[in-house]
Every structure is written in C-alpha cells, then in structure tokens.
Design a protein around this motif. Structure first.
Motif, PDB file in Angstrom:
ATOM      1  N   PHE A 161       0.835  -1.192   0.000  1.00 29.15           N
ATOM      2  CA  PHE A 161       0.000   0.000   0.000  1.00 29.15           C
ATOM      3  C   PHE A 161       0.873   1.247   0.000  1.00 29.15           C
ATOM      4  O   PHE A 161       1.861   1.325   0.728  1.00 29.15           O
TER       5      PHE A 161
ATOM      6  N   LYS B 268       0.156   0.151   5.698  1.00 30.66           N
ATOM      7  CA  LYS B 268      -0.813  -0.373   6.655  1.00 30.66           C
ATOM      8  C   LYS B 268      -0.158  -1.430   7.542  1.00 30.66           C
ATOM      9  O   LYS B 268      -0.458  -2.615   7.424  1.00 30.66           O
ATOM     10  N   PRO B 269       0.737  -1.015   8.420  1.00 31.00           N
ATOM     11  CA  PRO B 269       1.343  -2.002   9.314  1.00 31.00           C
ATOM     12  C   PRO B 269       0.307  -2.503  10.318  1.00 31.00           C
ATOM     13  O   PRO B 269      -0.645  -1.793  10.628  1.00 31.00           O
ATOM     14  N   LEU B 270       0.468  -3.749  10.774  1.00 31.20           N
ATOM     15  CA  LEU B 270      -0.369  -4.230  11.889  1.00 31.20           C
ATOM     16  C   LEU B 270       0.319  -3.711  13.144  1.00 31.20           C
ATOM     17  O   LEU B 270       1.177  -4.367  13.724  1.00 31.20           O
TER      18      LEU B 270
ATOM     19  N   ARG C 182       0.192  -2.960  16.443  1.00 31.32           N
ATOM     20  CA  ARG C 182       0.492  -3.468  17.776  1.00 31.32           C
ATOM     21  C   ARG C 182       1.023  -4.889  17.745  1.00 31.32           C
ATOM     22  O   ARG C 182       1.104  -5.541  18.787  1.00 31.32           O
ATOM     23  N   LEU C 183       1.379  -5.382  16.562  1.00 26.30           N
ATOM     24  CA  LEU C 183       2.045  -6.676  16.457  1.00 26.30           C
ATOM     25  C   LEU C 183       3.525  -6.426  16.174  1.00 26.30           C
ATOM     26  O   LEU C 183       3.880  -5.405  15.587  1.00 26.30           O
TER      27      LEU C 183
ATOM     28  N   ASP D 214       5.623 -10.961  13.862  1.00 31.11           N
ATOM     29  CA  ASP D 214       4.231 -11.427  13.843  1.00 31.11           C
ATOM     30  C   ASP D 214       3.482 -10.912  12.613  1.00 31.11           C
ATOM     31  O   ASP D 214       2.633 -11.607  12.051  1.00 31.11           O
TER      32      ASP D 214
ATOM     33  N   LYS E 170       4.412  -0.480  14.783  1.00 36.64           N
ATOM     34  CA  LYS E 170       4.102   0.951  14.809  1.00 36.64           C
ATOM     35  C   LYS E 170       5.309   1.802  15.155  1.00 36.64           C
ATOM     36  O   LYS E 170       5.309   3.002  14.915  1.00 36.64           O
TER      37      LYS E 170
ATOM     38  N   ARG F 156       6.055  -8.442   4.014  1.00 39.23           N
ATOM     39  CA  ARG F 156       4.812  -9.113   4.322  1.00 39.23           C
ATOM     40  C   ARG F 156       4.199  -9.707   3.072  1.00 39.23           C
ATOM     41  O   ARG F 156       3.748 -10.849   3.064  1.00 39.23           O
ATOM     42  N   SER F 157       4.168  -8.923   2.006  1.00 38.12           N
ATOM     43  CA  SER F 157       3.505  -9.484   0.856  1.00 38.12           C
ATOM     44  C   SER F 157       4.340 -10.575   0.203  1.00 38.12           C
ATOM     45  O   SER F 157       3.783 -11.537  -0.317  1.00 38.12           O
TER      46      SER F 157
END
Ligand SMILES: Nc1ncnc2c1ncn2[C@@H]1O[C@H](COP(=O)(O)OP(=O)(O)O)[C@@H](O)[C@H]1O
Ligand SMILES: [Mg+2]
Lengths: 336, 240, 291
Positions: free
Chosen positions: B83, B87-89, B91-92, B96, B134, B148-149
C-alpha cells in the motif's frame, strides 16, 4: 510468579468450595466464573478481533431460553438445554454475523446493540413462546451450590484454555490482523468475513452454554435479565476493558473486580454505612446506606471512566504502569 | 503473458479515475506504471486486488478472469500488493506481521515462522523483528509492506510507491531489493513517482494521465514521448 | 381514514421533537466521528432540571428552557473538554474507547439522577398537559403542538447559525468531512467543545418540551439514546437536514406501528428500520438529499 500464577489460581479455585463452605461466597465465585466465560467471549471478538460488540446478551439469552423453552414446552430437563445451547448460539451467529460484519467500527457497535435490543423486545412480546415478562421458572436440581460451582469452573477453564490455544494458532494471527487493519489483512490473503465469523462462533458457543447454565443455577429467567443491554452486554464489555482487552487473563481479573465492586456497593461498603447509621442513629445515614446499596451501577460508571482514561489497556494490560506507579513509593517507605 | 488488464474503467461518482486502460505483463518482467499525482495508478492497483470493483473491463491472471474474485482470493492465487499509505499491523511485532502473512501458504505455525524469518532476512529487516510495527521508521514500514507481501509467496507483486519518502541511501537499497525479488522470478508491476527508480529498473513502462493511457514502451521510448513529457511538465508547473 | 389522519398527525408532531434530538446527535457524531451513547441521558438530565424547577419553584416548563438549555450547554462542553478531548491522546487497542466512555458517562448521569430523585416515576402537571383541540375530527394535544412549533423554531435558528455564522460553518464543514475540515485549518478542539455543547442543549430543549406530556424516570435516557442514533443513521451521519427526515420518519413509524401493529412494538419498529437502513441504504437519506 508469572509462570506459576495460573497454576496457583487453578489450585485455589479447585479447592475453594471445599474450604469455604459459606454458600454466599460460593455464589460470588460462581458469578465470577460466569463472567469469565462471557467476558472472555466478548474479549475474543472485540479485544482480539477488533469487533466491539454490544450484543453479547443475544447469545447468553438464547442459551438461557433454549434451556427454559425446552422445559416450558416439552417438560424436558433444562440440563438438555446446556448441551443444545452451544450449537444453537452458533446457529444464531449466522444471521447475526451476516447482518453486522458488513459494517465496521462504530456502525458495527450500533448494529449489534440494535440486534441485542430486538432480541430482548421479541422475547418480551412473543408471549405465547416465551411467557413474556413473566419469564420462565424451572426446577433446580441441586440444593448445594457446589455442583454448580464445578460445572461453571469447568466451562470457564475450557474458555480460557480454548482461547489460549486459538490465540496461539493461525486463527489468532488472523484475528489480530483483522483487528489491526482489515484492508491489510485481506491483501495478505485473510478472508476477513470468514474469520470474524469464526471468532464470533467461538465467542457465542460457550456464552450460550453459560446462559443455559445460568437458568439451571438460578431457576428463573426473564427477558430483562438475560437479554439485558446493561446487565449482560455492557457488563461483558466492562469485564473486558477493566481487566484488559486483548489479554487472556484480563477478563478473569475484570470479572473478579466487577463482581467485587457490585458486592461492595450492594452491601453498602461491606456494611460500613449501615454500621455508621446504627452507631449514630442518624436517619440521614440510613437513607444514604439504602442508596449506596443500589448504587453499584454508579460505581461501574465511575470505574469505566477511570479505567478508559488512565488504564486504557485494563488492569492486566497496564500492569507495568500500575506497578511502576506503586513500587517507587514502596521503596521510599522502605517496606519492601 | 502472466497478467492482463483489458479496458478497465472506474468511476467514482462522476469522476473517471481510470478510463479504458489496457496492458499486458510478461512473466519475469518489471513493468512500470507511471503518471502524475492523481492520475489513477493506485486506483488501478485497488481494482486489480479488488478493493474496488471495476465499473467495466476485465482483469486476467494466468489466463483466468479474476475481475470479480474477492481480495483474499486474489492473494491466494499469487498476487501480492503493498500500500502506498502503509498499513502495518501496528500493535504486532514485525515478526508477527510477517507470520500472519506467511500463513497464506504455510501448513502450520512452525512453517509460517520459518517462512517469515527467511523473508525478513531476505529483505534485511530481521534485525527489527522483535519491535512493534508501529515504532518502525517510514523507510522500514515500506520495507515491511514488501516483506509481508513476499511472505504470501506471490508470483506477481504490485508495488505502490515503495520508494516515496525515503532518503537517497534507502532509495538505492529499495532498488536493490526490487531487483533481488525480480531475480527470484517474481513478476513485478511497480508504481513509482521517482523517475530514477522507475527508469533504472523497469523493462517496460506504461504511462497514464487523467486515468487514460498516454504511452507504453521501453523506458527510453516513454521518457522521450512528448505526451509523457507534457504530462510531467504540466505537473511541475502546477506544483511551482 | 380518521384513524389514519390522527396517526399521521401524531407521528409528525412527535417527529418534530425527534428531529431536535437527532440534530444534536448528528452534529456530535459528525464532528467527533463517534457515537454519543449518552445523548438520551443528557436529555434525562434536562428533564430533571425542568422537573425540579417546576416542583420546587413552580416554574413553567417552557420558561425553564432558559435554564435547562444553558445548563446542558455547559455540561456538554465540560464533558467534551475534560473527558472526551483528553481521551484522544490516550493510545488504546480499541478505537471505540470513546464510545465506551460515553456509555460510562451515561451510567454516571443516570445513577446520579437516581440518587437525587429516586427511581420513581415523576411527571409535571400543567394546565395544558391534557388539553386538546380539534380540527375536524382530528384531535391535537396542545402541549405537543406547542412543543412541535418550538422545536421548529430551534431548528430554523440552528440552520441560520450553521449557515450564516463562522463557527456554524466550521461545524457543518467538520460534520460533513472531518479530514477536509482539519486540512483547512479548522480548530478542531474548539469546534468539538462547542458542538458537544450545542448538541446537548438541543437535546435538552427536546427533553424540556417533552415534560408536560411525558413521565420521567432515571432510566428514560437509554431508549432515547437509541432513538437518537436511529434518527442519525436514518438521516445520514453528519447531515442536519437528514436528521429532520430521520426524526419525522421515526415519529411516523412509531406512530403507525403503535396504531396498526400494537403499542408494544413501538420500540422494536425503530430498531428494525435502523438495521434495514444500515444494510440496504448505507449513508441513510443523505444519499438522496446530498445536504
Ligand atoms: N475511494 C475513492 N473515492 C473517490 N475518489 C477516489 C477514491 N480513490 C481515488 N479517488 C480519486 O481517483 C483519482 C485517482 O487517484 P489515485 O489512483 O490515488 O491516483 P495516483 O495513485 O495516480 O496518485 C483521484 O482524483 C482521486 O481523488
Ligand atoms: Mg497513488
């Protein structure tokens, strides 16, 4: 301590009714266990999957009514309802999820609230089926609280064990991804609708059973009790946020605190106000004592405001923050 | 040919964000997609990964029509994306984040963890694996998007401005990484505003403006195309 | 036919009051981007103020608007300033924390009212409480008609404020598109505080106007909070014109529901319409009015 905590807690819970035979205290711990089941269910859906539901009462209520209606209409022992409540609650998640999961954030919260209220109102007006506001009375099986205690304990342990297992599996990663960012999750191959549903199923299954256990234990339900927005749905949320959302033991701590606060007020600060009233003979204090005994909701409200403001991750989530605040003082006092 | 979009159109209300765009991408290729700000590049990615539905047109992947498939399905088929607005996750942890992605193809958790660690190392993000996503810098976040992707094992990767906002060293690192990914045989469609990046690594480039195709060809051809020059000059004037 | 007209009139009159509740809510929801689940409870506070003024000082409910509205304006501003705004800086797992906070505020307000006034039902009897007049065969409750016209007055005033004053324009811009308004440099903190104040005083007006014709108890807030979000979603989040449509629609739906389906269903009808709108007309009536 961290490692042995759960084992010590388990041990205490296992021997509790053998040591403490006062049925009042046994009842309180049964309530804590029930709220562990419901609160952890809410936490799985909201705290781990990010879907803040105001409709947990739907599944609790349907579980209770499964038991109650079987007894009322077919004279079947309400214990059969305990077996059926889980599957029926899960069946109900299909329309519930179909309606609510297409909405996000605050809209999701609102629609679950509305669904919960619809169930309550339907249970009230559909008198031929439910008996309406009159409610349903069933025969309780045991006089002693101990059997109920161990049944609730078993389901509560099942809740914690299953939640722990799920959270450490692929599902857990998917739930957290959905909570953090639904778009990112989809782009990483996660079927967000499906896994929100999985989370809801897991949440509803044991909460439904808790409802069925409740009617077996209390012997009575009505729509305002088991489908209550405040006493069930919002209470479940409070248990979660006070203890700590997105943590396994948060709802355990939360359930304990909420039941304790409830009792604290109900007994007028453990009889403090009544004591003062009778000591001073003051009419005013008698009135105050009477009000305090009904003011537990005020206590909940103040607690929520305080927790959200200062412990946004709950007692468990912000435990470090709490100890950091408390410990230095202790050092100064030289107690430790 | 691994991928094709055919006459895709996307209207937002009355605005045609993408207007009849077609292109084909060959296997193993780095295919550049360029155009001034707001010309519809991100929208094309959102159409491919089905965050938005096309108004009309079709999208094919390995000769299969994927136009109406769900976003997660498209990822399962082997199309990964990043993106532009990361768009990081949050709080992981970084690890993770990548494990969650790796489950897309992994059989079990230890498998997912293994894939994640390998991918982190490949993307040179392994030294940050234990911190929360974050707290990453913007450059690292962009890198996490790619990592990630990649962990979902795509055969086609869509990169949306992964070099934007990076400092010159980081830009060079990003170019290296993209080449390295391509060397593994992964086909790439890259959207990039920084000309240096897109010109040095793309095999072919497709240029759009106001949602419409204005040129396609080798970097050389596109750079010398009058319509492209005009579109970018126009943008520069608009910005000054 | 007469029954139909009677039902229609009752629905529209009630809808006028609902609009007032809805405008307050839609401004708050639009500007803050949150649901205020204490909206009905704020109305309840205003109702008790009116009740207290009437029973202790014999002040007419319509005159106590002059007290209840400013009081709630201040209460609303204080809630936003000292509770909701500081909360924006608190990092938490659930972005719905603000919504949960309004639940807590609602609980506290309700319990304080119970503490002071007890759980008993209260009502204020005025000379016009039960007065009616007839147009043809249709009866009109005098108090409801007065309430309706005062509500319209406030609505018109509100529109003048939102369209003609600088602060009003900022509020409207923020309610319709928060991000854009922030980009344009609208001072969001100040705007949220004023908005919460205005939203609260509008719902206070509705509560006070209801007093002559309605009964009062501490838990009355909950059902009205529900009505408020139903109206807001019907009308489209942040849309003031939509809130009027939403209010009238809910008023009519409840009124026809009570006449043709049964009194007991009146609460359920609103909720079911709400669920249907969320599912099938996302964005509410705003889609059609574009205001
Ligand atoms: N979700 C959306 N809703 C409405 N308009 C959009 C949306 N996404 C993009 N647009 C509009 O489509 C156009 C193309 O945007 P975008 O694809 O982001 O451009 P680029 O990535 O080339 O900078 C812009 O005018 C933008 O405002
Ligand atoms: Mg873009």
């Amino acid at each position: 301590m961290k490692k042995h905590g759960p084992i010590i807690l388990l041990f205490i819970l296992l021997i509790f009714p053998l040591v403490v035979q006062n049925s009042y205290y046994q009842h309180l711990v049964i309530m804590v266990l029930m709220w562990v089941i419901i609160g952890s269910g809410w936490n799985l859906l909201a705290g781990y999957t990010g879907q803040v539901s105001f409709g947990e009462a739907v599944f609790f209520g349907i579980g209770a009514y499964t038991s109650g209606l079987l007894f009322k209409h077919f004279a079947i022992s309400p214990w059969w309802g305990v077996l059926l409540a889980g599957p029926i609650a899960v069946l109900l998640t299909l329309p519930f999820g179909w309606i609510s999961f297409r909405l996000r954030g605050a809209y999701f919260a609102l629609v679950t609230l509305a669904l919960g209220e619809v169930f309550r109102l339907v249970a009230i007006v559909w008198e031929s089926l439910t008996g309406g506001m009159v409610g349903i009375l069933v025969d309780t099986t045991f006089v002693s609280k101990v059997p109920y205690y161990y049944i609730f304990l078993f389901i509560a342990l099942l809740r914690i064990a299953s939640t722990t297992a799920v959270i450490n599996s692929k599902w857990g990663y998917y739930f957290l991804s959905i909570r953090e960012d639904q778009d990112a999750a989809e782009s990483l191959g996660i079927n967000t609708v499906k896994y929100k549903m999985v989370s809801l199923n897991l949440s509803a299954f044991l909460t439904g059973i808790a409802g069925a256990l409740y009617i077996n234990y209390m012997g009575f339900i009505d729509p305002e009790v088991v489908f209550s927005l405040h006493d069930i749905s919002i209470m479940a949320i409070l248990v979660g946020i006070v203890g700590g959302v997105g943590t396994i033991y948060g709802p355990v701590v939360g359930a304990f605190i909420m039941v304790a606060v409830h009792e604290f007020f109900r007994t007028g600060f453990f009889g403090l106000f009544k004591g003062i009233a009778s000591l001073t003979g003051s009419d005013f204090m008698t009135t105050v004592a009477k009000y305090v005994s009904e003011a537990h909701v005020l206590g909940f409200g103040v607690l929520v405001i305080f927790v959200i403001m200062f412990l946004p991750n709950g007692v468990v989530g912000d435990w470090k923050k709490i100890t950091a605040k408390l410990l230095p003082k202790r050092d100064k006092g030289g107690i430790s | 040919m691994i991928f094709e979009v055919k006459n895709i159109v996307k209207y937002f209300g009355g605005l045609a964000a993408v207007n009849n765009v077609s292109f084909k991408v060959n296997e193993g290729e780095i295919f550049g997609l360029i155009g001034p700000n707001g010309s519809g590049k991100t929208t094309i990615f959102n159409l491919i990964s089905h965050f938005h539905s096309v108004t009309s047109g079709n999208i094919y992947f390995n000769d299969m029509d994927i136009t109406t498939l769900k976003t997660h399905k498209i990822n399962h088929l082997g199309i990964g994306r990043t993106f532009q607005i990361v768009k990081p996750l949050g709080r992981l942890t970084v690890l993770d984040n990548v494990i969650a992605a790796a489950f897309s193809k992994a059989q079990n958790k230890s498998d997912a963890r293994k894939i994640a660690l390998e991918t982190l190392e490949f993307c040179r993000l392994d030294h940050r694996k234990d911190i929360l996503a974050k707290s990453l810098s913007i450059g690292e976040r962009k890198r996490l998007e790619i990592t990630r992707s990649l962990a979902t094992k795509p055969t086609l990767l869509l990169l949306d401005e992964t070099a934007a906002g990076l400092n010159p060293t980081e830009v060079d690192e990003a170019i290296d990484l993209i080449k390295k990914i391509n060397d593994k045989g992964i086909t790439i469609i890259i959207v990039e505003h920084i000309m240096k990046v897109i010109m040095t690594i793309s095999h072919r480039i497709h240029a759009i403006n106001f949602g419409q195709t204005i040129a396609e060809g080798t970097p050389q051809e596109v750079a010398n195309n009058p319509a492209v020059i005009e579109a970018y000059l126009g943008e520069q004037y608009a910005h000054s | 036919m007469e029954v139909f007209l009677q039902t229609l009139v009752a629905g529209i009159l009630k809808g006028g009051l609902y609009s007032l509740i809805g405008i307050g809510m839609t401004l708050i929801m639009g500007v803050m981007g949150i649901i205020n689940l204490a909206h009905g409870q704020l109305m309840m506070v205003a109702m008790y103020i009116t009740f207290a003024l009437s029973s202790f000082f014999g002040i007419d409910p319509y005159i106590s608007l002059l007290v209840s509205m400013p009081s709630l304006f201040i209460l609303g501003m204080a809630i936003q300033k000292y509770i909701m705004n500081p909360l924006m800086e608190v990092d938490s797992i659930l972005p719905e924390n603000q919504v949960l906070m309004t639940v807590g505020i609602g609980m506290v307000l309700t319990e304080i009212a119970r503490f002071i006034f007890s759980s008993n039902y209260k009502s204020v009897q005025t000379s016009y409480s039960n007065a009616t007049f007839f147009l043809g065969a249709i009866s009109f409750s005098v108090a409801l008609v007065i309430a309706f016209f005062i509500a319209i007055g406030f609505t018109v005033l509100m529109f003048w404020f939102l369209l003609k004053t600088d602060i009003g324009r900022s509020i409207r811009a923020t309610a319709q598109d928060r991000d854009a308004a922030l980009l344009m440099g609208v001072n969001s903190k100040k705007i949220t505080i004023i908005t919460f104040g205005i939203g609260s005083s509008l719902v206070a007006a509705a509560g006070t106007l209801l007093i002559p014709i309605y009964y009062l108890f501490p838990d009355i807030g909950g059902p009205f909070t529900r009505k408020a979000f139903v109206i807001t979603i019907l009308g489209g989040l942040g849309s003031t014109v939509g809130a009027i449509f939403g209010g009238i629609t809910l008023g009519l739906a409840e009124s026809f529901g009570a006449t043709y389906i049964g009194m007991a269903y009146d609460d359920m009808i609103g909720l079911i319409i709400f669920i249907l709108v969320l599912l099938f007309i996302p964005g509410g009536f705003k889609r059609f009015t574009k205001i």
